[in-house]
Design a protein around this motif. Structure first.
Motif, PDB file in Angstrom:
ATOM      1  N   VAL A  24      32.332  20.725  53.989  1.00  0.00           N
ATOM      2  CA  VAL A  24      31.694  22.010  54.304  1.00  0.00           C
ATOM      3  C   VAL A  24      32.756  23.111  54.371  1.00  0.00           C
ATOM      4  O   VAL A  24      32.575  24.204  53.811  1.00  0.00           O
ATOM      5  CB  VAL A  24      30.883  21.905  55.608  1.00  0.00           C
ATOM      6  N   ASN A  25      33.877  22.829  55.016  1.00  0.00           N
ATOM      7  CA  ASN A  25      34.952  23.825  55.109  1.00  0.00           C
ATOM      8  C   ASN A  25      35.576  24.129  53.753  1.00  0.00           C
ATOM      9  O   ASN A  25      36.166  25.197  53.566  1.00  0.00           O
ATOM     10  CB  ASN A  25      36.029  23.369  56.096  1.00  0.00           C
ATOM     11  N   GLY A  38      36.680   9.258  49.579  1.00  0.00           N
ATOM     12  CA  GLY A  38      37.220   9.690  48.286  1.00  0.00           C
ATOM     13  C   GLY A  38      37.113  11.185  48.088  1.00  0.00           C
ATOM     14  O   GLY A  38      37.869  11.774  47.320  1.00  0.00           O
ATOM     15  N   GLY A  39      36.169  11.830  48.796  1.00  0.00           N
ATOM     16  CA  GLY A  39      36.000  13.284  48.701  1.00  0.00           C
ATOM     17  C   GLY A  39      37.216  14.067  49.142  1.00  0.00           C
ATOM     18  O   GLY A  39      37.355  15.252  48.815  1.00  0.00           O
ATOM     19  N   TRP A  40      38.129  13.442  49.882  1.00  0.00           N
ATOM     20  CA  TRP A  40      39.346  14.142  50.285  1.00  0.00           C
ATOM     21  C   TRP A  40      40.145  14.634  49.077  1.00  0.00           C
ATOM     22  O   TRP A  40      40.769  15.689  49.136  1.00  0.00           O
ATOM     23  CB  TRP A  40      40.227  13.224  51.126  1.00  0.00           C
ATOM     24  N   ILE A  41      40.143  13.866  47.997  1.00  0.00           N
ATOM     25  CA  ILE A  41      40.928  14.266  46.821  1.00  0.00           C
ATOM     26  C   ILE A  41      40.338  15.505  46.155  1.00  0.00           C
ATOM     27  O   ILE A  41      41.057  16.481  45.936  1.00  0.00           O
ATOM     28  CB  ILE A  41      41.135  13.076  45.861  1.00  0.00           C
ATOM     29  N   SER A  53      28.500  11.865  43.931  1.00  0.00           N
ATOM     30  CA  SER A  53      29.058  11.473  45.228  1.00  0.00           C
ATOM     31  C   SER A  53      28.118  10.515  45.946  1.00  0.00           C
ATOM     32  O   SER A  53      26.906  10.548  45.750  1.00  0.00           O
ATOM     33  CB  SER A  53      29.340  12.702  46.093  1.00  0.00           C
ATOM     34  N   SER A  54      28.723   9.650  46.759  1.00  0.00           N
ATOM     35  CA  SER A  54      27.970   8.710  47.589  1.00  0.00           C
ATOM     36  C   SER A  54      28.666   8.553  48.928  1.00  0.00           C
ATOM     37  O   SER A  54      29.811   8.993  49.097  1.00  0.00           O
ATOM     38  CB  SER A  54      27.831   7.349  46.906  1.00  0.00           C
ATOM     39  N   PRO A  95      30.044  10.479  56.886  1.00  0.00           N
ATOM     40  CA  PRO A  95      29.946  11.600  57.828  1.00  0.00           C
ATOM     41  C   PRO A  95      31.309  12.033  58.387  1.00  0.00           C
ATOM     42  O   PRO A  95      31.473  13.165  58.806  1.00  0.00           O
ATOM     43  CB  PRO A  95      29.049  11.054  58.940  1.00  0.00           C
ATOM     44  N   GLY A  96      32.292  11.140  58.343  1.00  0.00           N
ATOM     45  CA  GLY A  96      33.618  11.449  58.869  1.00  0.00           C
ATOM     46  C   GLY A  96      34.333  12.590  58.165  1.00  0.00           C
ATOM     47  O   GLY A  96      35.240  13.190  58.737  1.00  0.00           O
ATOM     48  N   ILE A  97      33.951  12.899  56.907  1.00  0.00           N
ATOM     49  CA  ILE A  97      34.602  14.030  56.220  1.00  0.00           C
ATOM     50  C   ILE A  97      33.597  15.135  55.880  1.00  0.00           C
ATOM     51  O   ILE A  97      33.909  16.036  55.101  1.00  0.00           O
ATOM     52  CB  ILE A  97      35.412  13.590  54.980  1.00  0.00           C
ATOM     53  N   LYS A  98      32.417  15.070  56.488  1.00  0.00           N
ATOM     54  CA  LYS A  98      31.402  16.113  56.280  1.00  0.00           C
ATOM     55  C   LYS A  98      31.990  17.499  56.553  1.00  0.00           C
ATOM     56  O   LYS A  98      31.843  18.412  55.731  1.00  0.00           O
ATOM     57  CB  LYS A  98      30.202  15.867  57.195  1.00  0.00           C
TER      58      LYS A  98
END
Length: 173
Positions: free
Chosen positions: A134-135, A108-111, A153-154, A127-130
């Protein structure tokens, strides 16, 4: 019922993470919130990555950030598609900029990344969008739930109890 009188916006599209949409949806309803689940179309059925269907209650294009007290973004692969919709990004930015709660779990952090609101925040995710977080200027930590100012966030479905507790606590301060 701690959330009585509060309106929650959630997004849905195909390949949402079933548990990450349904658990907060029902948990927030249980606390008395009105939950609007907006998809690309109103009353359309979207299928989760584990096969569970969910019918949207509204269309994203018809939503206004001022009508909501918080945003909850489920994971799965739906956020990757949803973040390409300028209206999704506009709603996310406006809810964040108003100081309202923006909660995201797993992918969900992609949004919020694409909405440009992660710089300077500490958060977690799958971890897949860590690297994506960071970027985008966030500090990533590996914890079941992170609360930083107006963001919650979770990481994954196992974190849903802590995620929902933190959302309810922050939204009712």
């Amino acid at each position: 019922m701690k959330m009585t009188g509060r309106r929650v916006l959630m997004f849905v599209d195909n390949v949402f993470e079933d548990m990450e949409l349904l658990y907060p949806y029902y948990r927030l309803l249980e606390e008395g919130a009105e939950v609007v689940v907006a998809g690309p179309e109103t009353n359309a059925v979207y299928t989760g990555k584990n096969g569970y269907p969910f019918k949207s209650t509204a269309a994203i294009k018809d939503q206004n950030a001022t009508n909501f007290d918080l945003l909850v973004v489920a994971g799965g692969f739906a956020p990757d598609k949803l973040r390409r919709d300028p209206k999704v990004l506009e709603l996310t930015r406006e809810i964040h900029e108003a100081g309202k709660v923006v909660a995201h779990i797993c992918h969900g952090g992609w949004i919020p990344i694409s909405a440009g609101i992660m710089k300077g925040f500490t958060c977690t995710s799958t971890p897949g969008i860590k690297d994506d977080l960071v970027n985008a200027g966030a500090t990533w930590v590996d914890k079941d739930v992170v609360v930083d100012r107006n963001q919650v966030s979770s990481r994954k479905p196992d974190d849903l109890p802590a995620f929902c507790r933190a959302i309810i606590e922050l939204a009712t301060r």
